[in-house]
Write a protein that holds these residues in place. Structure first.
Motif, mmCIF file in Angstrom:
data_model
loop_
_atom_site.group_PDB
_atom_site.id
_atom_site.type_symbol
_atom_site.label_atom_id
_atom_site.label_comp_id
_atom_site.label_asym_id
_atom_site.label_seq_id
_atom_site.Cartn_x
_atom_site.Cartn_y
_atom_site.Cartn_z
ATOM 1 N N ALA A 110 -35.101 38.903 -33.964
ATOM 2 C CA ALA A 110 -33.799 38.924 -33.276
ATOM 3 C C ALA A 110 -33.639 39.436 -31.872
ATOM 4 N N PHE A 111 -34.817 40.094 -31.451
ATOM 5 C CA PHE A 111 -34.677 40.804 -30.260
ATOM 6 C C PHE A 111 -34.993 39.437 -29.208
ATOM 7 N N GLY A 112 -35.600 38.525 -29.359
ATOM 8 C CA GLY A 112 -35.879 37.251 -28.738
ATOM 9 C C GLY A 112 -37.103 37.461 -27.799
ATOM 10 N N PHE A 113 -37.932 38.253 -28.004
ATOM 11 C CA PHE A 113 -39.007 38.552 -26.998
ATOM 12 C C PHE A 113 -39.520 37.293 -26.326
ATOM 13 N N THR A 114 -39.692 37.174 -25.199
ATOM 14 C CA THR A 114 -40.393 36.105 -24.539
ATOM 15 C C THR A 114 -41.938 35.829 -24.760
ATOM 16 N N ASP A 115 -42.557 34.832 -24.541
ATOM 17 C CA ASP A 115 -43.861 34.800 -24.710
ATOM 18 C C ASP A 115 -44.672 35.501 -23.890
ATOM 19 N N ASP A 116 -44.216 35.792 -22.443
ATOM 20 C CA ASP A 116 -44.574 36.775 -21.627
ATOM 21 C C ASP A 116 -44.833 37.976 -22.042
ATOM 22 N N PHE A 117 -43.609 38.615 -22.591
ATOM 23 C CA PHE A 117 -43.579 40.040 -23.172
ATOM 24 C C PHE A 117 -44.461 40.090 -24.229
ATOM 25 N N ILE A 118 -44.687 39.260 -25.085
ATOM 26 C CA ILE A 118 -45.611 39.161 -26.351
ATOM 27 C C ILE A 118 -46.861 39.364 -25.967
ATOM 28 N N ILE A 119 -47.313 38.520 -24.880
ATOM 29 C CA ILE A 119 -48.588 38.770 -24.151
ATOM 30 C C ILE A 119 -48.706 40.178 -23.682
ATOM 31 N N GLU A 120 -47.993 40.717 -23.144
ATOM 32 C CA GLU A 120 -47.989 42.033 -22.588
ATOM 33 C C GLU A 120 -48.209 43.186 -23.797
ATOM 34 N N LEU A 121 -47.350 42.893 -24.849
ATOM 35 C CA LEU A 121 -47.596 43.685 -25.948
ATOM 36 C C LEU A 121 -49.015 43.471 -26.600
ATOM 37 N N TRP A 122 -49.390 42.607 -26.584
ATOM 38 C CA TRP A 122 -50.629 42.158 -27.128
ATOM 39 C C TRP A 122 -51.930 42.989 -26.440
ATOM 40 N N GLY A 123 -51.627 42.906 -25.118
ATOM 41 C CA GLY A 123 -52.647 43.461 -24.119
ATOM 42 C C GLY A 123 -52.487 45.048 -24.248
ATOM 43 N N ALA A 124 -51.201 45.618 -24.507
ATOM 44 C CA ALA A 124 -51.201 46.913 -24.841
ATOM 45 C C ALA A 124 -51.876 47.475 -26.093
ATOM 46 N N ILE A 125 -51.864 46.330 -27.002
ATOM 47 C CA ILE A 125 -52.583 46.836 -28.440
ATOM 48 C C ILE A 125 -54.095 46.547 -28.311
ATOM 49 N N THR A 126 -54.488 45.571 -27.666
ATOM 50 C CA THR A 126 -56.007 45.349 -27.416
ATOM 51 C C THR A 126 -56.617 46.507 -26.481
ATOM 52 N N ASP A 127 -55.924 46.956 -25.613
ATOM 53 C CA ASP A 127 -56.450 48.039 -24.591
ATOM 54 C C ASP A 127 -56.370 49.369 -25.297
ATOM 55 N N ALA A 128 -55.426 49.727 -26.243
ATOM 56 C CA ALA A 128 -55.622 50.741 -27.211
ATOM 57 C C ALA A 128 -56.700 50.795 -28.023
ATOM 58 N N ARG A 129 -56.804 49.708 -28.499
ATOM 59 C CA ARG A 129 -57.677 49.489 -29.520
ATOM 60 C C ARG A 129 -59.048 49.645 -29.394
ATOM 61 N N HIS A 130 -59.625 49.348 -27.883
ATOM 62 C CA HIS A 130 -60.922 49.529 -27.235
ATOM 63 C C HIS A 130 -60.869 50.584 -26.398
ATOM 64 N N GLY A 131 -59.931 51.618 -26.423
ATOM 65 C CA GLY A 131 -60.079 53.115 -25.869
ATOM 66 C C GLY A 131 -59.908 52.782 -24.335
ATOM 67 N N ARG A 132 -59.090 51.945 -24.054
ATOM 68 C CA ARG A 132 -58.944 51.927 -22.328
ATOM 69 C C ARG A 132 -57.842 52.764 -21.774
ATOM 70 N N TYR A 133 -57.176 53.315 -22.917
ATOM 71 C CA TYR A 133 -56.054 54.513 -21.965
ATOM 72 C C TYR A 133 -56.673 55.711 -22.274
ATOM 73 N N LYS A 134 -56.228 56.411 -21.190
ATOM 74 C CA LYS A 134 -56.765 57.796 -21.430
ATOM 75 C C LYS A 134 -55.627 58.871 -21.752
ATOM 76 N N ARG A 135 -56.131 59.645 -22.608
ATOM 77 C CA ARG A 135 -54.988 60.685 -23.400
ATOM 78 C C ARG A 135 -55.070 61.996 -22.526
#
Length: 124
Positions: free
Chosen positions: A99-124
């Motif tokens: 229902a939010f109507g996320f664009t394809d570009d935004f979904i790719i950005e979200l996917w990038g955040a998910i994969t970056d977090a999985r691979h530990g690319r974010y510092k806490r």
């Protein structure tokens, strides 16, 4: 003058705590009160999960002006077990988030955040 907070101290190992006093829980859980009146105890997220949720929440805030940890957690849970961005996009479309109507570009950005977090690319 006495304050109502005089008996409050950090959870463990402080000078104010009484020796041998048993605490409640592990300190790594959260008590959540649901809208329907029920309460539930939820485990704390690990570092990768929390980093991913924070990154998704940041994307939601910058792209849509929405700062919502629960929405970010829901998006994380949809993408956490997906292998590629197409599976993730299909999961978004099959959920109530469509229902939010996320664009394809935004979904790719979200996917990038998910994969970056999985691979530990974010510092806490």
């Amino acid at each position: 003058m006495k304050s109502g907070f005089q008996g409050i101290a950090p959870r463990k190992g402080t000078a104010g705590s009484k020796p041998g006093k048993q605490g409640y829980g592990s300190g790594k859980e959260t008590l959540r009160f649901k809208a329907n009146g029920n309460a539930a105890i939820e485990d704390e997220h690990d570092d990768a999960t929390q980093s991913g949720i924070d990154a998704i929440n940041s994307l939601l805030d910058s792209f849509m002006g929405i700062n919502d940890s629960e929405l970010a957690t829901q998006i994380w849970e949809l993408g956490n077990n997906k292998i590629n961005s197409m599976d993730f996009a299909e999961a978004i479309d099959a959920s109530d988030l469509e229902a939010f109507g996320f664009t394809d570009d935004f979904i790719i950005e979200l996917w990038g955040a998910i994969t970056d977090a999985r691979h530990g690319r974010y510092k806490r």
